[in-house]
Structure formats: structure tokens, C-alpha cells
Scaffold this active site. Structure first.
Site, PDB file in Angstrom:
ATOM      1  N   ASP A  93       0.859  -1.181   0.000  1.00 16.48           N
ATOM      2  CA  ASP A  93       0.000   0.000   0.000  1.00 16.48           C
ATOM      3  C   ASP A  93       0.902   1.240   0.000  1.00 16.48           C
ATOM      4  O   ASP A  93       2.112   1.137   0.163  1.00 16.48           O
ATOM      5  CB  ASP A  93      -0.960  -0.020   1.188  1.00 16.48           C
ATOM      6  CG  ASP A  93      -0.248  -0.001   2.532  1.00 16.48           C
ATOM      7  OD1 ASP A  93       0.960   0.276   2.557  1.00 16.48           O
ATOM      8  OD2 ASP A  93      -0.902  -0.272   3.547  1.00 16.48           O
ATOM      9  N   ASP A 267      -7.954  -7.133   1.112  1.00 14.77           N
ATOM     10  CA  ASP A 267      -6.972  -7.322   2.178  1.00 14.77           C
ATOM     11  C   ASP A 267      -7.561  -6.796   3.480  1.00 14.77           C
ATOM     12  O   ASP A 267      -8.444  -5.926   3.461  1.00 14.77           O
ATOM     13  CB  ASP A 267      -5.683  -6.547   1.881  1.00 14.77           C
ATOM     14  CG  ASP A 267      -5.821  -5.080   2.287  1.00 14.77           C
ATOM     15  OD1 ASP A 267      -5.349  -4.712   3.377  1.00 14.77           O
ATOM     16  OD2 ASP A 267      -6.436  -4.295   1.526  1.00 14.77           O
ATOM     17  N   CYS A 305     -13.584 -27.850   9.161  1.00 11.93           N
ATOM     18  CA  CYS A 305     -12.345 -27.229   8.684  1.00 11.93           C
ATOM     19  C   CYS A 305     -11.221 -28.248   8.622  1.00 11.93           C
ATOM     20  O   CYS A 305     -11.053 -29.066   9.521  1.00 11.93           O
ATOM     21  CB  CYS A 305     -11.957 -26.083   9.626  1.00 11.93           C
ATOM     22  SG  CYS A 305     -10.424 -25.254   9.171  1.00 11.93           S
ATOM     23  N   CYS A 307      -7.906 -27.407   8.404  1.00 16.51           N
ATOM     24  CA  CYS A 307      -6.617 -26.764   8.661  1.00 16.51           C
ATOM     25  C   CYS A 307      -5.828 -27.513   9.739  1.00 16.51           C
ATOM     26  O   CYS A 307      -6.378 -28.335  10.478  1.00 16.51           O
ATOM     27  CB  CYS A 307      -6.805 -25.297   9.064  1.00 16.51           C
ATOM     28  SG  CYS A 307      -7.207 -25.013  10.802  1.00 16.51           S
ATOM     29  N   CYS A 310      -7.321 -27.268  13.329  1.00 16.18           N
ATOM     30  CA  CYS A 310      -8.542 -28.056  13.578  1.00 16.18           C
ATOM     31  C   CYS A 310      -8.276 -29.558  13.508  1.00 16.18           C
ATOM     32  O   CYS A 310      -8.972 -30.342  14.160  1.00 16.18           O
ATOM     33  CB  CYS A 310      -9.630 -27.652  12.585  1.00 16.18           C
ATOM     34  SG  CYS A 310     -10.265 -25.984  12.896  1.00 16.18           S
ATOM     35  N   HIS A 336      -5.609 -20.683  11.607  1.00 20.73           N
ATOM     36  CA  HIS A 336      -6.973 -21.122  11.287  1.00 20.73           C
ATOM     37  C   HIS A 336      -7.757 -20.029  10.564  1.00 20.73           C
ATOM     38  O   HIS A 336      -8.426 -20.302   9.561  1.00 20.73           O
ATOM     39  CB  HIS A 336      -7.724 -21.522  12.563  1.00 20.73           C
ATOM     40  CG  HIS A 336      -9.207 -21.630  12.350  1.00 20.73           C
ATOM     41  ND1 HIS A 336      -9.790 -22.765  11.816  1.00 20.73           N
ATOM     42  CD2 HIS A 336     -10.209 -20.734  12.536  1.00 20.73           C
ATOM     43  CE1 HIS A 336     -11.099 -22.567  11.706  1.00 20.73           C
ATOM     44  NE2 HIS A 336     -11.373 -21.343  12.129  1.00 20.73           N
TER      45      HIS A 336
END
Length: 371
Positions: A93, A267, A305, A307, A310, A336
Site C-alpha cells: 500500500d 486485504d 475445517c 486446517c 482443527c 486457522h
């Protein structure tokens, strides 16, 4: 080279876009969420973990890296990619939002913004040319024009003057941008919550012919329905053959609504920030892991989930980590939350392919507890 956008498909049900952005450091499938690596790191995450969760691009912050460690040092290191060991695309940015967030610590003039560092109070000055110089040294694939981000609420006259200054600054950024083969400069559309001013800003910025465009000045405290109304008006004004980026948005519902309205890139610090504070995004809504009801819950954060967090840890264990002030808890919830949002974007891309994004929104909202 710079970047090139390819529009692959528009969802028949919603009008959402499926596309690809070709950059010097790889191809980005859109719509996409960009994890925020403010100070050349996505907080608590390693490069390998970001790759595991399929991060395609990350964002870094010009203001923070200018103050510490300094853009010249990063340039000596070979640019931001080498400095942080990240070989995929990076967007920086302009630092405008951070500078304007300083309030009494900054003074805006036509030439640029004079401000005091939030770190040590030292005096600095960033102009459009300086913002481009810093980002050129950082070596990001996509850099942003220096703009004035009007607060919410703001009166019409202030916003009008602000967007006109943003246009003048965008011209100066474009004139200062020389490394066009390796870095692409995006323009930013302002105009606050005034649809007619958004139209004026869009026309002025698009006339400058940037390779991509961002919608700035949203997610600054306004109600979400108002943000969606502004997007409804603004996105159709943007070229179809270039990427569209909505800055600072990262809640699941806002991502879905943004994609439906034709946005390609997002974002936000939200998933990492709330993760470090003990809040997880799950398919059935938010989970505040510090709550006592999770003390003896041996289920994962989200049974749906896949991930690392998890698959390996229970709510009870995660709660224990937070209550004991263990750093691992912050890492596991951040991992996560980013996985959850990147998976959400992947599912939306698939829904666009199959022309069923509105159906996807309905089922997601029902589970998540949104209307």
C-alpha cells in the site's frame, strides 16, 4: 511486463468475476484475499505456513517499512521478496491510510503529508513521489498511488477537495513511476459515501490509465449496507479488463458481498488481529475461545475445517493456551482464520465457475448465522 489481468468468466447468477492476474512473481487466481504482512511478516506465520494455506499474494505496508527498518536497507537486501524470503507476489500500500490515521500527528498540504512517527515522534514527510520511491525500493509487484483517505463521516466539500487532491497526487505518482516493467502502479478511487463524487473520482482516475484500480475510503467505520450501496454504484464504473481491489475489507460477509459486486482483490488485518485476541472464524460463526464454555470442549474449532489447527487441537487446549498466555495459541488461531478466509475465496471461485454464487451465499449465511 508489469501485470496482466485475464477475465475468465462471469457468474450468470451474480455477475461475479473469475480471473487471473499475471505478475513477475507468479499467477494469482481471483477473487482473492491477501493476508497482511504489515512489517514484512504476516504476524505469527512463517513463509512455509502461508504456502500451506495457499496464500497467493501478501500485502506489506509502506509506512511501517519506511520507518523501520527503512526502504534503503530493504533495497540493499535485494528487495522485499528476498528480505522476507517470499517468492510469490507482493502488493504494497502507499502508506496513505496509515499517515491519515495519525490524526493530530500529521499535517496535509498539496505537496504531501508531514507527520510524526508513532514509534519515536520523529518528523517525516511523504509526498506522492516519495511514496513511489519507497515502494520502488521495496520491489513489490503491485504498488499503490498515494491518496487521501477521507474519514467517515465527512462533509461533502471536504470529500470533494480530498478526491481532487487524490487525482492530482495520482498523476504525480504516475509521472514518478519508472520501473513499469517489474512493478505495476494501481490508482485509487475515492469520493467517500457520495455516489456522485465516486463517479467523478472514477472518471478522473480511470482516465490516467492505470493497470489496476482500487476502491479506497470504505471500511472506515460506515455501516456495511452503506458500503455495499457505494460499491453497487462504483464497481460498474471500473474497467472490466483490469483488476478491481477493495481495500481494507476482510469479514466473511463483506468478502462475499464484494465478490458478488465484481471485486477481485481484498486485504484486511481482521483475521490475524482477532486471532491474536482469541476469536476464530468458523463455518458456524465466531468462536471466542476464552469463554468458559470451551473449558472441557474436546472438539476442534470447526468440525468442517481441514486446517492444521482443527486437525490437531481441541477448543479446550486452545483455551488453555490463551489463558496461560502461551504464544502458540496466537499462532494456531491466526493460522486457522487465514486458512478459513482463503478457503472461503476458493469456494467462491468454484461457485462462480458453476454459476451458483448466490446459492453459495445463502447457504453460507444460514450456517454462519447471518441474514
Amino acid at each position: 511486463m508489469g501485470i496482466k489481468y485475464e477475465l475468465i468468466k462471469e457468474c450468470k447468477q451474480s455477475g461475479a468475476r473469475l480471473g487471473k492476474i499475471y505478475t513477475p512473481h507468479g499467477v494469482i487466481e481471483t477473487p482473492i484475499f491477501m493476508p497482511v504482512g504489515t512489517q514484512a511478516t504476516v504476524k505469527t506465520m512463517t513463509k512455509e505456513e502461508l504456502e500451506e494455506i495457499h496464500s497467493q499474494i501478501i500485502l506489506s505496508n509502506t509506512y511501517h517499512l519506511y520507518l523501520r527498518p527503512g526502504h534503503e536497507l530493504i533495497k540493499k537486501a535485494g528487495g522485499l521478496h528476498k528480505f522476507m524470503n517470499w517468492d510469490k507476489p507482493i502488493l504494497t500500500d502507499s502508506g496513505g491510510f496509515q499517515v491519515f490515521s495519525l490524526g493530530d500527528l500529521r499535517k496535509i498540504t498539496e505537496e504531501g503529508v508531514e507527520f510524526r512517527s508513532h514509534i519515536d515522534g520523529s518528523k517525516h514527510f511523504i509526498s506522492p513521489e516519495k511514496a513511489v520511491e519507497i515502494q520502488t525500493a521495496l520491489g513489490s509487484d503491485i504498488m499503490m498511488a498515494f491518496d487521501e483517505c477521507a474519514p467517515y463521516p465527512a462533509d461533502r466539500e471536504y470529500v470533494k477537495n480530498s478526491l481532487e487532491r487524490t487525482t492530482r497526487w495520482a498523476k504525480r505518482c504516475k509521472e514518478a513511476h519508472w520501473n513499469t516493467e517489474k512493478q505495476s502502479l494501481f490508482g485509487i478511487i475515492q469520493g467517500g459515501m457520495y455516489n456522485d463524487l465516486r463517479k467523478i473520482s472514477a472518471e478522473q482516475i480511470i482516465e490516467l490509465d492505470f493497470p489496476g484500480y482500487a476502491v479506497g475510503g470504505l471500511s472506515v467505520g460506515e455501516p456495511k449496507p452503506l458500503m455495499y450501496e457505494v460499491l453497487d454504484h462504483t464497481t460498474p464504473l471500473m474497467p472490466k479488463d483490469k483488476p478491481r481491489y477493495l481495500m481494507g475489507v476482510g469479514s466473511p460477509d463483506a468478502l462475499i458481498e464484494g465478490v458478488i459486486r465484481g471485486i477481485d482483490m481484498f486485504d484486511c488485518v481482521l483475521p490475524t488481529r482477532i486471532g491474536r485476541n482469541g476469536t476464530a472464524m468458523t463455518s458456524h460463526g465466531k468462536v471466542i475461545i476464552k469463554n468458559a464454555k470451551h473449558t472441557e470442549s474436546f472438539e476442534p474449532l470447526d468440525v468442517e475445517c481441514g486446517c492444521y489447527t482443527c486437525k490437531n487441537y481441541s477448543r479446550a487446549y486452545l483455551r488453555h493456551l490463551f489463558k496461560a498466555d502461551e504464544i502458540l495459541g496466537l499462532r494456531l488461531l491466526t493460522y486457522h482464520n487465514l486458512y478459513f478466509l482463503l478457503k472461503l475465496m476458493e469456494e467462491m471461485r468454484q461457485a462462480i465457475r458453476e454459476d451458483r454464487l448466490l446459492d453459495y451465499r445463502k447457504s453460507f449465511y444460514e450456517k454462519y448465522g447471518l441474514k
